[in-house]
Motif scaffolding. Structure first.
Motif, PDB file in Angstrom:
ATOM      1  N   VAL A 357       0.763  -1.217   0.012  1.00 51.56           N
ATOM      2  CA  VAL A 357      -0.086  -0.039   0.038  1.00 51.56           C
ATOM      3  C   VAL A 357       0.986   1.122   0.015  1.00 51.56           C
ATOM      4  CG1 VAL A 357      -1.933   1.350   1.113  1.00 51.56           C
ATOM      5  CG2 VAL A 357      -1.743  -1.215   1.210  1.00 51.56           C
ATOM      6  N   ARG A 358       0.945   2.092  -1.017  1.00 49.22           N
ATOM      7  CA  ARG A 358       1.887   3.200  -1.327  1.00 49.22           C
ATOM      8  C   ARG A 358       0.920   4.538  -0.756  1.00 49.22           C
ATOM      9  NH1 ARG A 358       3.832   4.998  -7.145  1.00 49.22           N
ATOM     10  NH2 ARG A 358       1.725   5.819  -7.081  1.00 49.22           N
ATOM     11  N   PHE A 359       1.718   5.265   0.117  1.00 46.50           N
ATOM     12  CA  PHE A 359       1.431   6.648   0.409  1.00 46.50           C
ATOM     13  C   PHE A 359       2.323   7.637  -0.228  1.00 46.50           C
ATOM     14  CE2 PHE A 359      -0.199   3.492   3.524  1.00 46.50           C
ATOM     15  CZ  PHE A 359      -1.514   4.022   3.938  1.00 46.50           C
ATOM     16  N   SER A 360       1.694   8.374  -1.022  1.00 51.91           N
ATOM     17  CA  SER A 360       2.961   9.404  -1.826  1.00 51.91           C
ATOM     18  C   SER A 360       2.225  10.804  -1.404  1.00 51.91           C
ATOM     19  CB  SER A 360       3.039   9.131  -2.983  1.00 51.91           C
ATOM     20  OG  SER A 360       1.898   8.705  -3.700  1.00 51.91           O
ATOM     21  N   PHE A 361       3.240  11.705  -0.884  1.00 49.25           N
ATOM     22  CA  PHE A 361       2.631  12.843  -0.405  1.00 49.25           C
ATOM     23  C   PHE A 361       3.076  14.018  -1.017  1.00 49.25           C
ATOM     24  CE2 PHE A 361       3.478  10.152   3.493  1.00 49.25           C
ATOM     25  CZ  PHE A 361       2.291   9.743   3.591  1.00 49.25           C
ATOM     26  N   GLY A 362       2.180  15.107  -1.185  1.00 52.04           N
ATOM     27  CA  GLY A 362       2.498  16.379  -2.007  1.00 52.04           C
ATOM     28  C   GLY A 362       2.606  17.604  -0.944  1.00 52.04           C
ATOM     29  N   CYS A 363       2.880  18.666  -1.654  1.00 55.95           N
ATOM     30  CA  CYS A 363       3.050  19.859  -0.890  1.00 55.95           C
ATOM     31  C   CYS A 363       1.786  20.388  -0.298  1.00 55.95           C
ATOM     32  CB  CYS A 363       3.852  20.937  -1.649  1.00 55.95           C
ATOM     33  SG  CYS A 363       2.880  21.379  -3.250  1.00 55.95           S
ATOM     34  N   PHE A 364       0.584  20.033  -0.818  1.00 59.44           N
ATOM     35  CA  PHE A 364      -0.535  20.414  -0.098  1.00 59.44           C
ATOM     36  C   PHE A 364      -1.170  19.527   0.964  1.00 59.44           C
ATOM     37  CE2 PHE A 364      -0.562  22.054  -4.641  1.00 59.44           C
ATOM     38  CZ  PHE A 364      -0.522  23.571  -4.225  1.00 59.44           C
ATOM     39  N   ASN A 365      -0.428  18.578   1.236  1.00 64.38           N
ATOM     40  CA  ASN A 365      -0.855  17.749   2.543  1.00 64.38           C
ATOM     41  C   ASN A 365      -0.351  18.298   3.594  1.00 64.38           C
ATOM     42  OD1 ASN A 365      -0.229  14.738   0.489  1.00 64.38           O
ATOM     43  ND2 ASN A 365      -2.207  15.413   1.152  1.00 64.38           N
ATOM     44  N   THR A 366      -1.053  17.695   4.740  1.00 65.57           N
ATOM     45  CA  THR A 366      -0.901  18.545   6.199  1.00 65.57           C
ATOM     46  C   THR A 366      -0.431  17.608   7.000  1.00 65.57           C
ATOM     47  OG1 THR A 366      -2.887  18.263   6.677  1.00 65.57           O
ATOM     48  CG2 THR A 366      -2.576  20.364   5.512  1.00 65.57           C
ATOM     49  N   ILE A 367       0.086  18.052   8.325  1.00 66.25           N
ATOM     50  CA  ILE A 367       0.245  17.147   9.450  1.00 66.25           C
ATOM     51  C   ILE A 367      -1.117  16.648   9.993  1.00 66.25           C
ATOM     52  CG2 ILE A 367       1.143  17.053  11.984  1.00 66.25           C
ATOM     53  CD1 ILE A 367       3.321  17.101   9.525  1.00 66.25           C
ATOM     54  N   THR A 368      -2.010  17.382   9.918  1.00 70.86           N
ATOM     55  CA  THR A 368      -3.326  16.923  10.584  1.00 70.86           C
ATOM     56  C   THR A 368      -3.901  15.773   9.555  1.00 70.86           C
ATOM     57  OG1 THR A 368      -3.875  19.291  11.154  1.00 70.86           O
ATOM     58  CG2 THR A 368      -5.844  17.682  10.904  1.00 70.86           C
ATOM     59  N   GLU A 369      -3.463  15.645   8.395  1.00 68.14           N
ATOM     60  CA  GLU A 369      -4.022  14.444   7.443  1.00 68.14           C
ATOM     61  C   GLU A 369      -3.115  13.388   7.958  1.00 68.14           C
ATOM     62  OE1 GLU A 369      -5.681  16.879   3.433  1.00 68.14           O
ATOM     63  OE2 GLU A 369      -3.444  16.106   3.781  1.00 68.14           O
ATOM     64  N   ILE A 370      -1.865  13.608   8.119  1.00 66.68           N
ATOM     65  CA  ILE A 370      -0.920  12.400   8.616  1.00 66.68           C
ATOM     66  C   ILE A 370      -1.325  11.940   9.939  1.00 66.68           C
ATOM     67  CG2 ILE A 370       1.274  12.020   9.335  1.00 66.68           C
ATOM     68  CD1 ILE A 370       1.220  12.374   6.375  1.00 66.68           C
ATOM     69  N   ARG A 371      -1.849  12.603  10.769  1.00 68.17           N
ATOM     70  CA  ARG A 371      -2.287  12.344  12.118  1.00 68.17           C
ATOM     71  C   ARG A 371      -3.555  11.248  11.991  1.00 68.17           C
ATOM     72  NH1 ARG A 371      -0.763  17.661  15.310  1.00 68.17           N
ATOM     73  NH2 ARG A 371       1.582  17.117  15.375  1.00 68.17           N
ATOM     74  N   PHE A 372      -4.638  11.897  11.234  1.00 68.76           N
ATOM     75  CA  PHE A 372      -5.722  11.354  10.992  1.00 68.76           C
ATOM     76  C   PHE A 372      -5.475   9.818  10.157  1.00 68.76           C
ATOM     77  CE2 PHE A 372      -9.249  10.325   8.175  1.00 68.76           C
ATOM     78  CZ  PHE A 372     -10.394  10.169   9.051  1.00 68.76           C
ATOM     79  N   ALA A 373      -4.384   9.806   9.223  1.00 70.42           N
ATOM     80  CA  ALA A 373      -4.352   8.565   8.672  1.00 70.42           C
ATOM     81  C   ALA A 373      -3.746   7.602   9.579  1.00 70.42           C
ATOM     82  CB  ALA A 373      -3.424   8.706   7.539  1.00 70.42           C
ATOM     83  N   ALA A 374      -2.849   8.158  10.595  1.00 68.51           N
ATOM     84  CA  ALA A 374      -2.263   7.230  11.309  1.00 68.51           C
ATOM     85  C   ALA A 374      -3.414   6.467  12.564  1.00 68.51           C
ATOM     86  CB  ALA A 374      -1.223   8.047  12.543  1.00 68.51           C
ATOM     87  N   GLY A 375      -4.171   7.349  12.943  1.00 67.09           N
ATOM     88  CA  GLY A 375      -5.457   6.854  13.497  1.00 67.09           C
ATOM     89  C   GLY A 375      -6.325   5.920  12.975  1.00 67.09           C
ATOM     90  N   ALA A 376      -6.544   5.942  11.794  1.00 66.32           N
ATOM     91  CA  ALA A 376      -7.161   5.101  10.805  1.00 66.32           C
ATOM     92  C   ALA A 376      -6.515   3.856  10.766  1.00 66.32           C
ATOM     93  CB  ALA A 376      -7.376   5.607   9.248  1.00 66.32           C
ATOM     94  N   LEU A 377      -5.217   4.010  10.239  1.00 70.84           N
ATOM     95  CA  LEU A 377      -4.465   2.530  10.417  1.00 70.84           C
ATOM     96  C   LEU A 377      -4.513   1.817  11.817  1.00 70.84           C
ATOM     97  CD1 LEU A 377      -1.305   3.680   8.536  1.00 70.84           C
ATOM     98  CD2 LEU A 377      -2.994   2.146   7.712  1.00 70.84           C
ATOM     99  N   ASN A 378      -4.397   2.757  12.797  1.00 75.58           N
ATOM    100  CA  ASN A 378      -4.701   2.007  13.919  1.00 75.58           C
ATOM    101  C   ASN A 378      -5.922   1.270  14.501  1.00 75.58           C
ATOM    102  OD1 ASN A 378      -1.975   2.205  15.493  1.00 75.58           O
ATOM    103  ND2 ASN A 378      -2.415   4.436  15.547  1.00 75.58           N
ATOM    104  N   ARG A 379      -6.907   1.770  13.979  1.00 78.78           N
ATOM    105  CA  ARG A 379      -8.316   1.338  14.056  1.00 78.78           C
ATOM    106  C   ARG A 379      -8.395   0.115  13.221  1.00 78.78           C
ATOM    107  NH1 ARG A 379     -12.710   6.127  13.548  1.00 78.78           N
ATOM    108  NH2 ARG A 379     -13.963   4.085  13.450  1.00 78.78           N
ATOM    109  N   ILE A 380      -8.006  -0.055  11.922  1.00 79.89           N
ATOM    110  CA  ILE A 380      -7.886  -1.112  10.983  1.00 79.89           C
ATOM    111  C   ILE A 380      -6.933  -2.170  11.432  1.00 79.89           C
ATOM    112  CG2 ILE A 380      -7.297  -1.910   8.839  1.00 79.89           C
ATOM    113  CD1 ILE A 380      -7.779   0.815   7.438  1.00 79.89           C
ATOM    114  N   LEU A 381      -5.978  -1.944  11.866  1.00 86.38           N
ATOM    115  CA  LEU A 381      -5.040  -2.900  12.640  1.00 86.38           C
ATOM    116  C   LEU A 381      -5.619  -3.609  13.904  1.00 86.38           C
ATOM    117  CD1 LEU A 381      -1.630  -1.058  12.016  1.00 86.38           C
ATOM    118  CD2 LEU A 381      -2.358  -3.405  10.887  1.00 86.38           C
ATOM    119  N   CYS A 382      -6.310  -2.909  14.463  1.00 83.18           N
ATOM    120  CA  CYS A 382      -7.137  -3.141  15.757  1.00 83.18           C
ATOM    121  C   CYS A 382      -8.401  -4.097  15.562  1.00 83.18           C
ATOM    122  CB  CYS A 382      -7.121  -2.144  16.707  1.00 83.18           C
ATOM    123  SG  CYS A 382      -5.619  -1.356  17.460  1.00 83.18           S
ATOM    124  N   GLY A 383      -8.783  -4.310  14.421  1.00 80.48           N
ATOM    125  CA  GLY A 383     -10.053  -4.987  14.075  1.00 80.48           C
ATOM    126  C   GLY A 383     -10.686  -4.503  12.964  1.00 80.48           C
TER     127      GLY A 383
END
Length: 383
Positions: A357-383
């Motif tokens: 699964v490839r995540f490729s970032f651009g200059c218009f992405n934000t740290i807030t989006e990164i943290r949201f993605a990390a939370g989403a991954l944690n939820r998926i990994l936990c079930g």
């Protein structure tokens, strides 16, 4: 549900602000041709195309606007170099991280007697330049290397490779598909005879436009892959030798070039280095977030200066395609799953055939989006 775009390695989104307006204004009010009309509007438009070439030269430290050849994209440029340069008996060296835009043309040429070798990268995608040196033969005519992996983001040391090529009088071609607009590339320092770039990725331009920059010797040696009208030397049945006409038959994608010019102006205004630093902060933040997640295998290198903003993850206990599906459908996060048109790169990285699964970032992405993605991954990994 909010949509978050993490597929900038495929194409950038959003594009440079005002890009559509600039292209639309050209089409609505200035949609003429160049090199085909002896009237002031055509001459004025040709001046804009020259300005686009000048912007490309500034970005890549090219010394002559005539060396900038506009193409429909990087894939076409790579085909033009490979099929315009190589003949039966010639030998080419590539890396084990190449995209199918290189591998498939070489497979066609191999059937016609062209020889090629892959310099093996390690399991992180790194290349020791000496691996190139080991493969050089008397008949070696070209080294072609991807600058930044479209799978894992690892950078290839093009300046060192360029020095080896110059010492051995071998042509050197750089595929900057993932790094044009994401890295400082100096054609003079890396001794590149050809630099291939797409306009629609980190350069923030529209799809359908890209280019190649050729050294004088490379341009003189290559045969045009396409031929036709150029508006120059029209009394001759052969293609003209002057650049860029030799490699630009037919009507150019002028709206695309106008769009690319607009995008390059935006990059100059914002500052390439400043945009690079922002993407690095975002990428490093994501790598820090996923670094300690259980069941996640990071493919390639950790945070550092020897990678670009492309990150691949392999989910050890879950199906990668299902993770990508859930990211989009439950959290609105768009990624790319699979082999990314680079199967041999995945074999090198140990992710074939399942891909990543490839995540490729651009200059218009934000740290807030990164943290949201990390939370989403944690939820998926936990079930």
């Amino acid at each position: 549900m909010k949509q978050i775009y993490f597929d900038n390695g495929s194409t950038s989104f959003p594009k440079a602000p005002g890009l559509g307006e600039a292209m639309g204004k050209h089409i609505d009010y200035n949609g003429y041709n160049i090199s085909r009309g002896g009237y002031s509007k055509a001459y004025s438009l040709e001046g804009e195309i020259i300005e686009a070439r000048e912007a490309v030269c500034r970005l890549f430290h090219c010394d002559d606007v005539k060396k900038v050849i506009f193409t429909p994209g990087a894939t076409i440029g790579l085909n033009m170099v490979l099929k315009g340069l190589l003949k039966r008996g010639d030998h080419v060296i590539t890396t084990s991280m190449e995209h199918n835009a290189v591998v498939r043309p070489l497979a066609q040429l191999e059937a016609k007697g062209v020889l090629w070798s892959r310099a093996q990268c390690d399991e992180k995608g790194r290349l020791d330049p000496q691996e190139i040196r080991k493969l050089i033969r008397p008949e070696t005519k070209l080294v072609l290397a991807i600058h930044g992996s479209n799978v894992c983001g690892t950078l290839i040391p093009i300046e060192e490779i360029g020095r080896i090529c110059r010492e051995n009088r071998i042509f050197f071609c750089v595929d900057a598909s993932q790094t044009a607009g994401s890295a400082v590339i100096d054609m003079q320092k890396c001794n590149a005879d050809a630099l291939i770039f797409p306009g629609h990725k980190a350069l923030l331009g529209p799809q359908g436009i890209g280019g190649m920059i050729l050294s004088r010797t490379m341009a003189e040696t290559m045969e045009p892959l396409f031929s036709g009208g150029t508006g120059s030397a029209s009394h001759r049945e052969e293609m003209p030798e002057l650049l860029p006409d030799k490699f630009q038959p037919g009507t150019l994608n002028i709206p695309g070039i106008i769009g690319l010019k607009h995008a390059l102006a935006y990059i100059e205004k914002e500052g390439l280095v400043s945009m690079m630093e922002k993407k690095k902060r975002i990428t490093d933040a994501f790598l820090e977030e996923v670094g300690n997640m259980k069941g996640v295998r990071l493919i390639g290198l950790p945070a550092g200066d020897d990678r670009c903003s492309v990150v691949s993850l392999d989910f050890v206990d879950q199906d990668n395609a299902e993770v990508a599906f859930r990211l989009e459908n439950e959290f609105g996060i768009m990624t790319r799953c699979g082999l990314h048109c680079a199967p041999h790169a995945h074999k090198t990285l140990g992710t074939f055939p399942q891909g990543t699964v490839r995540f490729s970032f651009g200059c218009f992405n934000t740290i807030t989006e990164i943290r949201f993605a990390a939370g989403a991954l944690n939820r998926i990994l936990c079930g």
